[in-house]
Design a protein around this motif. Sequence first.
Motif, PDB file in Angstrom:
ATOM      1  N   ARG A  43       0.863  -1.181   0.000  1.00 10.87           N
ATOM      2  CA  ARG A  43       0.000   0.000   0.000  1.00 10.87           C
ATOM      3  C   ARG A  43       0.890   1.218   0.000  1.00 10.87           C
ATOM      4  N   VAL A  44       0.603   2.167  -0.857  1.00  5.78           N
ATOM      5  CA  VAL A  44       1.402   3.387  -0.893  1.00  5.78           C
ATOM      6  C   VAL A  44       1.081   4.211   0.344  1.00  5.78           C
ATOM      7  N   PRO A  45       2.103   4.631   1.077  1.00  2.00           N
ATOM      8  CA  PRO A  45       1.843   5.383   2.311  1.00  2.00           C
ATOM      9  C   PRO A  45       1.440   6.828   2.005  1.00  2.00           C
ATOM     10  N   ASP A  46       1.073   7.526   3.047  1.00  6.45           N
ATOM     11  CA  ASP A  46       0.795   8.968   2.961  1.00  6.45           C
ATOM     12  C   ASP A  46       2.070   9.681   2.505  1.00  6.45           C
ATOM     13  N   LEU A  47       2.016  10.289   1.348  1.00  2.00           N
ATOM     14  CA  LEU A  47       3.200  10.948   0.777  1.00  2.00           C
ATOM     15  C   LEU A  47       3.160  12.463   0.968  1.00  2.00           C
ATOM     16  N   SER A  48       2.279  12.949   1.815  1.00  2.00           N
ATOM     17  CA  SER A  48       1.993  14.397   1.784  1.00  2.00           C
ATOM     18  C   SER A  48       3.199  15.266   2.126  1.00  2.00           C
ATOM     19  N   VAL A  49       4.011  14.872   3.096  1.00  2.00           N
ATOM     20  CA  VAL A  49       5.240  15.641   3.369  1.00  2.00           C
ATOM     21  C   VAL A  49       6.412  14.649   3.383  1.00  2.00           C
ATOM     22  N   TYR A  50       7.131  14.641   2.297  1.00  2.00           N
ATOM     23  CA  TYR A  50       8.122  13.618   1.968  1.00  2.00           C
ATOM     24  C   TYR A  50       9.501  14.260   2.109  1.00  2.00           C
ATOM     25  N   LEU A  51      10.193  13.900   3.166  1.00  2.00           N
ATOM     26  CA  LEU A  51      11.507  14.497   3.445  1.00  2.00           C
ATOM     27  C   LEU A  51      12.615  13.715   2.744  1.00  2.00           C
ATOM     28  N   VAL A  52      13.452  14.434   2.006  1.00  3.45           N
ATOM     29  CA  VAL A  52      14.659  13.850   1.418  1.00  3.45           C
ATOM     30  C   VAL A  52      15.847  14.385   2.206  1.00  3.45           C
ATOM     31  N   THR A  53      16.708  13.471   2.658  1.00 11.67           N
ATOM     32  CA  THR A  53      17.771  13.911   3.562  1.00 11.67           C
ATOM     33  C   THR A  53      18.967  14.493   2.816  1.00 11.67           C
ATOM     34  N   ASP A  54      19.643  15.374   3.478  1.00 12.52           N
ATOM     35  CA  ASP A  54      20.957  15.862   3.038  1.00 12.52           C
ATOM     36  C   ASP A  54      21.685  16.413   4.259  1.00 12.52           C
ATOM     37  N   ARG A  55      22.561  15.570   4.791  1.00 15.70           N
ATOM     38  CA  ARG A  55      23.346  15.977   5.975  1.00 15.70           C
ATOM     39  C   ARG A  55      24.036  17.307   5.784  1.00 15.70           C
ATOM     40  N   LEU A  56      24.532  17.537   4.552  1.00 11.44           N
ATOM     41  CA  LEU A  56      25.349  18.728   4.306  1.00 11.44           C
ATOM     42  C   LEU A  56      24.534  20.004   4.382  1.00 11.44           C
ATOM     43  N   LEU A  57      23.208  19.866   4.326  1.00  9.13           N
ATOM     44  CA  LEU A  57      22.343  21.038   4.455  1.00  9.13           C
ATOM     45  C   LEU A  57      21.777  21.177   5.866  1.00  9.13           C
ATOM     46  N   ALA A  58      22.207  20.308   6.775  1.00  9.24           N
ATOM     47  CA  ALA A  58      21.593  20.259   8.106  1.00  9.24           C
ATOM     48  C   ALA A  58      22.287  21.171   9.116  1.00  9.24           C
ATOM     49  N   ARG A  59      23.176  22.012   8.614  1.00  7.78           N
ATOM     50  CA  ARG A  59      23.809  23.030   9.456  1.00  7.78           C
ATOM     51  C   ARG A  59      24.489  22.434  10.692  1.00  7.78           C
ATOM     52  N   GLY A  60      25.129  21.302  10.496  1.00  5.54           N
ATOM     53  CA  GLY A  60      25.919  20.713  11.568  1.00  5.54           C
ATOM     54  C   GLY A  60      25.152  19.845  12.535  1.00  5.54           C
ATOM     55  N   ALA A 113       8.386  21.332   9.221  1.00  8.18           N
ATOM     56  CA  ALA A 113       7.545  20.247   8.713  1.00  8.18           C
ATOM     57  C   ALA A 113       6.079  20.534   8.964  1.00  8.18           C
ATOM     58  N   SER A 114       5.765  21.072  10.144  1.00 10.10           N
ATOM     59  CA  SER A 114       4.352  21.307  10.468  1.00 10.10           C
ATOM     60  C   SER A 114       3.759  22.409   9.596  1.00 10.10           C
ATOM     61  N   VAL A 115       4.591  23.375   9.229  1.00  8.75           N
ATOM     62  CA  VAL A 115       4.117  24.433   8.317  1.00  8.75           C
ATOM     63  C   VAL A 115       3.800  23.835   6.942  1.00  8.75           C
ATOM     64  N   LEU A 116       4.631  22.872   6.510  1.00 10.43           N
ATOM     65  CA  LEU A 116       4.372  22.205   5.230  1.00 10.43           C
ATOM     66  C   LEU A 116       3.101  21.352   5.291  1.00 10.43           C
ATOM     67  N   VAL A 117       2.879  20.692   6.423  1.00  6.31           N
ATOM     68  CA  VAL A 117       1.649  19.910   6.594  1.00  6.31           C
ATOM     69  C   VAL A 117       0.429  20.815   6.404  1.00  6.31           C
ATOM     70  N   ARG A 118       0.481  21.993   7.048  1.00  3.94           N
ATOM     71  CA  ARG A 118      -0.646  22.929   6.909  1.00  3.94           C
ATOM     72  C   ARG A 118      -0.816  23.408   5.470  1.00  3.94           C
ATOM     73  N   ALA A 119       0.316  23.674   4.813  1.00  5.09           N
ATOM     74  CA  ALA A 119       0.252  24.155   3.425  1.00  5.09           C
ATOM     75  C   ALA A 119      -0.356  23.086   2.517  1.00  5.09           C
ATOM     76  N   VAL A 120      -0.006  21.817   2.763  1.00  4.15           N
ATOM     77  CA  VAL A 120      -0.576  20.730   1.955  1.00  4.15           C
ATOM     78  C   VAL A 120      -2.085  20.679   2.168  1.00  4.15           C
ATOM     79  N   ARG A 121      -2.511  20.830   3.410  1.00  4.19           N
ATOM     80  CA  ARG A 121      -3.956  20.820   3.687  1.00  4.19           C
ATOM     81  C   ARG A 121      -4.663  21.965   2.961  1.00  4.19           C
TER      82      ARG A 121
END
Lengths: 216, 216
Positions: B4-21, B201-209
């Motif tokens: 079953r395809v999961p809820d894709l509404s806020v799909y995070l792609v990781t990048d350590r180098l952008l995580a500001r340490g 993330a929560s701001v993105l959840v609201r924007a998706v809604r």
Amino acid sequence: MSRRVPDLSVYLVTDRLLARGRELVDVVLAAVRGGATVVQLREKDASARETLELGRALLGRLRPLGVPLIVNDRVDLAMALGADGVHVGQGDLPPVVARRLLGPDALVGLSITGPADLSTLDPAVVDYAGVGPIFPTGSKADATPALGLEELARMRPRLPVPVVAIGGINAANAASVIAAGADGVSVVSAICSADDCEVAASVLVRAVRQGLASRK
Amino acid sequence: MSRRVPDLSVYLVTDRLLARGRELVDVVLAAVRGGATVVQLREKDASARETLELGRALLGRLRPLGVPLIVNDRVDLAMALGADGVHVGQGDLPPVVARRLLGPDALVGLSITGPADLSTLDPAVVDYAGVGPIFPTGSKADATPALGLEELARMRPRLPVPVVAIGGINAANAASVIAAGADGVSVVSAICSADDCEVAASVLVRAVRQGLASRK
């Protein structure tokens, strides 16, 4: 374990970009005619999909000849191709993971770049070691410092599997590498960039024989 | 097929180098607290072995939360981890190969970079499409030209699977992307580089809604 390690005496590692515009399949087949005994598919600048296509083309020609095709780094590519095995470096998936995914019959090779890597090789998991670079090399951008023949000779008794030496090996120094204890020589540019890849491989075959004779 | 395809509404792609340490696991867990529904492990500058370790750490925390972990590109890493699936691009291993290696229960996502890629998506094989880049993006060096919202809306009816939009998406434009037909938004820097990843993330959840509401 049921697998048998093949003849590693002249172990070709591919690099299309060093093949001077020739088709990789043609370079590889010429090398095999000259006596190359194993081929490793290592195309660092190709996408996985391109490498898959290259691997399919190579495997279709090598399998009837009984020459094993080993895939660099990517266990998934090796699985997708049904290749004979995988060669992993110290930063790639651990050999034990490769073994688990590929099963007992696949070949698993491990790069050993110096004495500090020796403890990473479990002969219950790894079939052969790729030791190097022996000499400075231009065909691997991220290579560690050259080990030299004396270090190779010192490390050899501590490696409980067949050893392929790699890094800066050519017709002029191949015999000395075998004399120092390697079971085979692994080359990229000495074959891929040669004027005649078949002749280049056959010269390496002779050099390996000379090196073996010198040890007796 | 049983997956079953999961809820894709806020799909995070990781990048350590952008995580500001910050530690990647902390960034990801904060994002999940904020409502991220899926995580894709994509660490282009990490070795396979480092990525395996990161994946193990993430999976140990995400699985109890029921949040799927999808591995970018490397089917072997997904298999080694026992991850929930793989996301492949047009140059990666073909989806049909990924499906064969991973089995029927894994998630297989495919990147669609423009109308020319639409024919490459077989809904019998691929579970969802990652469509983009929608907007210009700084977090993927090899990205193709931005599609824009109108092209996304034109392509959407021709995609027979759920669509996650990616590329330059942030809190300000996420609702418009959903309004244009995407089922979810995929982000890297909008979460990884945020001052507060949970809030981001929560701001993105609201924007998706909001975007979904605007379609009704």
